[in-house]
Design a protein around this motif. Structure first.
Motif, PDB file in Angstrom:
ATOM      1  N   ILE A  41     -26.512  83.285  21.456  1.00  0.00           N
ATOM      2  CA  ILE A  41     -25.190  83.557  21.173  1.00  0.00           C
ATOM      3  C   ILE A  41     -24.322  82.805  21.834  1.00  0.00           C
ATOM      4  CG2 ILE A  41     -23.392  85.268  20.986  1.00  0.00           C
ATOM      5  CD1 ILE A  41     -25.710  87.248  20.203  1.00  0.00           C
ATOM      6  N   ALA A  42     -24.509  82.410  23.069  1.00  0.00           N
ATOM      7  CA  ALA A  42     -23.673  81.783  23.910  1.00  0.00           C
ATOM      8  C   ALA A  42     -23.434  80.284  23.523  1.00  0.00           C
ATOM      9  CB  ALA A  42     -24.063  81.804  25.300  1.00  0.00           C
ATOM     10  N   VAL A  43     -24.461  79.736  23.016  1.00  0.00           N
ATOM     11  CA  VAL A  43     -24.409  78.214  22.585  1.00  0.00           C
ATOM     12  C   VAL A  43     -23.886  78.323  20.984  1.00  0.00           C
ATOM     13  CG1 VAL A  43     -26.155  77.748  24.226  1.00  0.00           C
ATOM     14  CG2 VAL A  43     -26.965  78.349  22.056  1.00  0.00           C
ATOM     15  N   ARG A  44     -23.284  79.234  20.537  1.00  0.00           N
ATOM     16  CA  ARG A  44     -23.027  79.210  19.166  1.00  0.00           C
ATOM     17  C   ARG A  44     -21.844  78.056  18.592  1.00  0.00           C
ATOM     18  NH1 ARG A  44     -20.184  83.698  21.231  1.00  0.00           N
ATOM     19  NH2 ARG A  44     -18.089  83.751  21.090  1.00  0.00           N
ATOM     20  N   GLU A  45     -21.008  77.671  19.762  1.00  0.00           N
ATOM     21  CA  GLU A  45     -20.162  76.821  19.488  1.00  0.00           C
ATOM     22  C   GLU A  45     -20.966  75.436  19.097  1.00  0.00           C
ATOM     23  OE1 GLU A  45     -17.387  76.610  22.831  1.00  0.00           O
ATOM     24  OE2 GLU A  45     -16.461  78.290  21.966  1.00  0.00           O
ATOM     25  N   TYR A  46     -22.225  75.051  19.847  1.00  0.00           N
ATOM     26  CA  TYR A  46     -22.812  73.969  19.316  1.00  0.00           C
ATOM     27  C   TYR A  46     -23.673  74.031  18.321  1.00  0.00           C
ATOM     28  CZ  TYR A  46     -21.246  73.484  24.497  1.00  0.00           C
ATOM     29  OH  TYR A  46     -20.381  73.485  25.512  1.00  0.00           O
ATOM     30  N   LEU A  47     -24.363  75.390  18.064  1.00  0.00           N
ATOM     31  CA  LEU A  47     -25.325  75.278  16.830  1.00  0.00           C
ATOM     32  C   LEU A  47     -24.458  75.727  15.627  1.00  0.00           C
ATOM     33  CD1 LEU A  47     -28.151  77.519  18.628  1.00  0.00           C
ATOM     34  CD2 LEU A  47     -28.156  75.214  18.328  1.00  0.00           C
ATOM     35  N   GLY A  48     -23.276  76.289  15.759  1.00  0.00           N
ATOM     36  CA  GLY A  48     -22.751  76.612  14.464  1.00  0.00           C
ATOM     37  C   GLY A  48     -23.655  77.547  13.857  1.00  0.00           C
ATOM     38  N   TRP A  50     -26.471  77.518  12.793  1.00  0.00           N
ATOM     39  CA  TRP A  50     -27.967  77.579  13.371  1.00  0.00           C
ATOM     40  C   TRP A  50     -28.048  78.781  14.165  1.00  0.00           C
ATOM     41  CZ3 TRP A  50     -31.786  75.483  10.748  1.00  0.00           C
ATOM     42  CH2 TRP A  50     -31.558  74.387   9.995  1.00  0.00           C
ATOM     43  N   THR A  51     -26.854  79.355  14.658  1.00  0.00           N
ATOM     44  CA  THR A  51     -26.928  80.197  15.816  1.00  0.00           C
ATOM     45  C   THR A  51     -27.899  81.592  14.900  1.00  0.00           C
ATOM     46  OG1 THR A  51     -24.970  79.845  16.835  1.00  0.00           O
ATOM     47  CG2 THR A  51     -25.758  82.061  17.001  1.00  0.00           C
ATOM     48  N   LEU A  52     -27.598  81.682  13.687  1.00  0.00           N
ATOM     49  CA  LEU A  52     -28.202  82.767  12.954  1.00  0.00           C
ATOM     50  C   LEU A  52     -29.623  82.706  13.055  1.00  0.00           C
ATOM     51  CD1 LEU A  52     -25.939  83.124   9.946  1.00  0.00           C
ATOM     52  CD2 LEU A  52     -26.164  84.831  11.955  1.00  0.00           C
ATOM     53  N   ALA A  53     -29.954  81.474  12.741  1.00  0.00           N
ATOM     54  CA  ALA A  53     -31.631  80.884  13.108  1.00  0.00           C
ATOM     55  C   ALA A  53     -32.110  81.456  14.511  1.00  0.00           C
ATOM     56  CB  ALA A  53     -31.831  79.625  12.584  1.00  0.00           C
ATOM     57  N   VAL A  58     -35.177  84.999  17.898  1.00  0.00           N
ATOM     58  CA  VAL A  58     -35.249  85.946  19.057  1.00  0.00           C
ATOM     59  C   VAL A  58     -35.782  87.428  18.646  1.00  0.00           C
ATOM     60  CG1 VAL A  58     -34.237  87.007  20.936  1.00  0.00           C
ATOM     61  CG2 VAL A  58     -33.726  84.539  20.272  1.00  0.00           C
ATOM     62  N   SER A  59     -35.092  87.857  17.185  1.00  0.00           N
ATOM     63  CA  SER A  59     -35.565  88.986  16.662  1.00  0.00           C
ATOM     64  C   SER A  59     -36.984  88.975  16.548  1.00  0.00           C
ATOM     65  CB  SER A  59     -34.532  89.294  15.307  1.00  0.00           C
ATOM     66  OG  SER A  59     -33.396  89.316  16.009  1.00  0.00           O
ATOM     67  N   LEU A  60     -37.328  88.054  15.608  1.00  0.00           N
ATOM     68  CA  LEU A  60     -38.827  87.913  15.473  1.00  0.00           C
ATOM     69  C   LEU A  60     -39.786  87.984  16.659  1.00  0.00           C
ATOM     70  CD1 LEU A  60     -41.072  87.551  13.260  1.00  0.00           C
ATOM     71  CD2 LEU A  60     -40.754  85.041  13.651  1.00  0.00           C
ATOM     72  N   TRP A  61     -39.317  87.482  17.558  1.00  0.00           N
ATOM     73  CA  TRP A  61     -39.986  87.493  18.976  1.00  0.00           C
ATOM     74  C   TRP A  61     -40.003  88.921  19.542  1.00  0.00           C
ATOM     75  CZ3 TRP A  61     -43.641  85.822  22.227  1.00  0.00           C
ATOM     76  CH2 TRP A  61     -43.615  86.434  23.449  1.00  0.00           C
TER      77      TRP A  61
END
Length: 170
Positions: A41-48, A50-53, A58-61
Motif C-alpha cells: 500500500i505504501a508504494v501505491r503512488e509508484y504502482l498505481g 498494480w497496487t491491487l495486484a 499478499v492476500s493469497l500469501w
C-alpha cells in the motif's frame, strides 16, 4: 463479534491446515504478512492500479501460508506451541475453559493491537513513513507477544485434554 474466530473462518482452517501451520516455517514466514501489506500500500503512488495486484498477492500469501508447509516432525518448539495455544484460545468457551489470567492478558494484548491499528491505517492513508514504521512495529511486537502468550496458554492447559497432548510431538 470475535475477530479471531472470523479470521479463522475466512482462512478456512481445518485440522490439516492447522497441522501444517504448526510448522515453524509457516509461523515465522507468517510474520511477513503485515510488512508486505504495508509496503504494497505504501508504494501505491509508484504502482498505481498494480497496487491491487500487490494487495491480492499478499492476500493469497496470507491464505496459502498455513497450507504450503508440511506438518512438522517435531512440534516441541515455540512456534508450534503458539499455534496450539491459538487453537485452544479460538475454541474457548463451553468445555474448553481457559484460566482467567490468560483470558485477561489476551484481551489486553488484543486491545493494544487494536490501539495501534488506527495509527497504521492513518499512516497508510497519509503516507507518513515514520508513523508507518512505528505503527507496523507496534503491531508486530504485539503479535509476537500474543503468540508468546499462546505458548504459555498451551503449556498451562495441554495436560487437561488428550487431544491437546497429541499435538505435541518430540
Amino acid at each position: 463479534m470475535d475477530i479471531l474466530k472470523v479470521s479463522e473462518r475466512l482462512m478456512s482452517m481445518d485440522e490439516s491446515s492447522w497441522q501444517r501451520h504448526s510448522n515453524p516455517l509457516s509461523v515465522y514466514s507468517r510474520f511477513s504478512i503485515l510488512p508486505l501489506f504495508t509496503v504494497a500500500i505504501a508504494v501505491r503512488e509508484y504502482l498505481g492500479w498494480w497496487t491491487l495486484a500487490a494487495v491480492l498477492l499478499v492476500s493469497l500469501w496470507t491464505w496459502l501460508n498455513p497450507r504450503l508447509f508440511s506438518a512438522p516432525d517435531t512440534t516441541n518448539n515455540w512456534a508450534s506451541m503458539g499455534t496450539f495455544g491459538e487453537r485452544i484460545y479460538l475454541n474457548r468457551g463451553g468445555e474448553n475453559l481457559i484460566p482467567s489470567h490468560h483470558l485477561r492478558m489476551c484481551r489486553w494484548i488484543i486491545g493494544l493491537q487494536f490501539l495501534g491499528l488506527p495509527f497504521w491505517l492513518y499512516s497508510l492513508y497519509s503516507m507518513s513513513y515514520p508513523l508507518m514504521l512505528l505503527s507496523t512495529l507496534w503491531l508486530m511486537i504485539t503479535k509476537v507477544w500474543f503468540v508468546d502468550r499462546m505458548v504459555w496458554l498451551y503449556s498451562d492447559v495441554k495436560d487437561w485434554n488428550p487431544v491437546y497432548q497429541s499435538w505435541l510431538k518430540s
